[in-house]
Design a protein around this motif. Structure first.
Motif, short mmCIF file in Angstrom:
data_model
loop_
_atom_site.label_atom_id
_atom_site.label_comp_id
_atom_site.label_asym_id
_atom_site.label_seq_id
_atom_site.Cartn_x
_atom_site.Cartn_y
_atom_site.Cartn_z
N SER A 1 0.83 -1.38 -0.09
CA SER A 1 -0.30 0.06 -0.19
C SER A 1 0.73 1.18 -0.01
O SER A 1 0.59 2.06 -0.95
N LEU A 2 1.91 1.35 0.60
CA LEU A 2 3.03 2.41 0.89
C LEU A 2 3.31 2.57 -0.39
O LEU A 2 3.58 3.66 -0.91
N ILE A 3 4.02 1.42 -1.05
CA ILE A 3 4.81 1.91 -2.27
C ILE A 3 3.74 2.23 -3.38
O ILE A 3 4.08 3.19 -4.07
N GLY A 4 2.64 1.55 -3.31
CA GLY A 4 1.40 2.08 -4.34
C GLY A 4 1.26 3.42 -4.26
O GLY A 4 0.74 3.89 -5.26
N ALA A 5 1.30 3.81 -3.11
CA ALA A 5 0.60 5.34 -2.78
C ALA A 5 1.45 6.16 -3.80
O ALA A 5 1.04 7.28 -4.25
#
Lengths: 211, 222
Positions: free
Chosen positions: B143-147
């Motif tokens: 989720s963090l990298i995708g953000a």
């Protein structure tokens, strides 16, 4: 005090304005006018810090807003074309969350009170998607009632509002100016603005700007 | 400052609860993709056990990509993002709040569902346990990298596909260590090393991804 020095903004390949300079101090209202596409919204977004101007500088109390960042954004409230309210939340929830983001703690009572004053009695608990365009605008504008920010930047605040709301908003703006606040706004409607300290700035016409 | 973080998390959770279909779509996608493999490959237990970690992890990866597009898009459309940018709080903190809520809604259900799906693949109890732990460490990192990708592609046409193209290569380490830990556990080698790497990736992305996403948002909104 806000100072704008030699500002130039470019959107796409078009130079919207260049060498734009003006200043605004406490108790003054700046009325921005010009045709569609003359760069009013761009100027407002540049001044509130959402957009980096191509050239020039914007200073708040003598310091560039780039360096001030949080100290400046605390003093500014911007209400743009988009209301920034969530369709799935109620008016009350929207107002309280927006205030928390502004760094203002708003109790539930204060929120009820603000919505009541802005003319949304009976609509506080409804999801905003069932409200009309004007009512949504009122929810967004209710922020102004509780906000301690000194500088209001309002992009077409009177759009979709009815007569009563327009005069209410005029009164709110007048009160804010009387208490030493600063307001910058655009409108295409014939709205009688406050007497007293009103500055006018016309944009458009080949990058010319008159104060 | 923490109050604002909580306000964002709470707001996004309320919004997700009022619009449950988004959340369920992602969960069903995950369940169906994982369940299709045994049907397609046939009930050969040894093969299934072999491919289980990879299949579950790839499905989790794709499911989290599916959810990314909407991470900032709605806030961008209704103007809430502008207000977040203008808030006198660090934007990266608000981004972290949004990602936290996003993970609770789209990542956590996958983690909870994974052991049930693992049974279809005849995974051992140890394997299931490690699968859940790795997903618990890995999905927040996804989720963090995708953000970052979601913030970069905000407002672009065909942003959804572009997000996947940008983000999927960056998530390869998460996939390798996540699936690797489960494989190593099943084969008796022990997956602790892999899990430590996964935790390290999570810590790094917890720190850097909000900063990068915040910078990308400023550019996108301009």
């Amino acid at each position: 005090m806000l100072e704008v020095v030699d500002l130039e903004c470019v959107r796409g390949d078009r130079k919207l304005f260049t060498q734009l300079s003006f200043s605004l101090s406490g108790g003054e209202l700046l009325y921005l006018y010009g045709q569609n596409g003359s760069g009013k919204t761009t100027l407002m977004r540049a001044i509130c810090g959402l957009l980096q101007p191509t050239e020039g500088e914007i200073r708040w109390e003598g310091e560039s807003i780039r360096e001030l960042s949080d100290e400046y954004t605390r003093e500014v409230v911007y209400i743009g074309h988009k209301n920034g309210i969530k369709d799935d939340l109620t008016a009350l929830e929207n107002l309280r969350i927006l205030s928390t983001l502004d760094g203002v703690h708003m109790s539930e009572d204060q929120a009820w009170d603000a919505l009541d004053r802005i003319g949304l009695r009976g609509f506080e608990d409804l999801p905003t998607q069932v409200l009309s365009q004007g009512q949504k605008r009122r929810v967004a504008l209710a922020r102004l009632l509780a906000h301690q920010a000194k500088f209001w930047i309002l992009d077409e605040p009177f759009t979709a509002l009815d007569k009563a709301a327009v005069s209410l908003l005029q009164q709110v703006i007048r009160d804010h100016l009387d208490s030493g606040g600063m307001v910058m706004l655009t409108t295409h409607q014939e709205v009688k603005l406050t007497e007293g300290q009103v500055k006018q700035l016309q944009l458009g016409g080949g990058g010319q700007a008159d104060v | 400052m923490f109050e604002t973080f909580l306000a964002i998390v709470r707001r996004d959770l309320i919004l997700a609860m009022r619009r449950r279909s988004d959340m369920l779509t992602i969960l069903f996608f995950f369940v169906i993709v994982v369940s299709l493999f045994p049907l397609g490959i046939g009930p050969e237990m040894n093969t299934l056990r072999l491919i289980a970690p990879g299949v579950v992890w790839v499905a989790a990866l794709l499911a989290s990509m599916l959810a990314l597009e909407r991470l900032f898009a709605i806030d961008y459309a209704d103007g809430a993002l502008e207000q977040m940018l203008l808030a006198p709080q660090p934007l990266s903190l608000l981004v972290l709040g949004k990602v936290a809520a996003h993970w609770l809604v789209t990542g956590l259900p996958l983690v909870l569902m994974a052991p049930v799906l693992g049974i279809q693949y005849d995974l051992s109890l140890d394997g299931l346990r490690v699968l859940v732990i790795t997903l618990l460490l890995g999905t927040p990192a996804l989720s963090l990298i995708g953000a970052i990708g979601a913030a970069l592609t905000l407002g672009l046409r065909g942003g959804g596909v572009l997000v996947s193209l940008l983000v999927l290569p960056l998530t390869i380490p998460v996939l390798i260590f996540g699936a690797g830990a489960v494989e190593a556990t099943i084969s008796g080698l022990g997956g602790e090393g892999h899990m430590s790497m996964l935790a390290a990736i999570l810590v790094l992305s917890l720190f850097f991804a909000p900063l990068a996403a915040a910078a990308a948002l400023r550019v996108s909104v301009e």
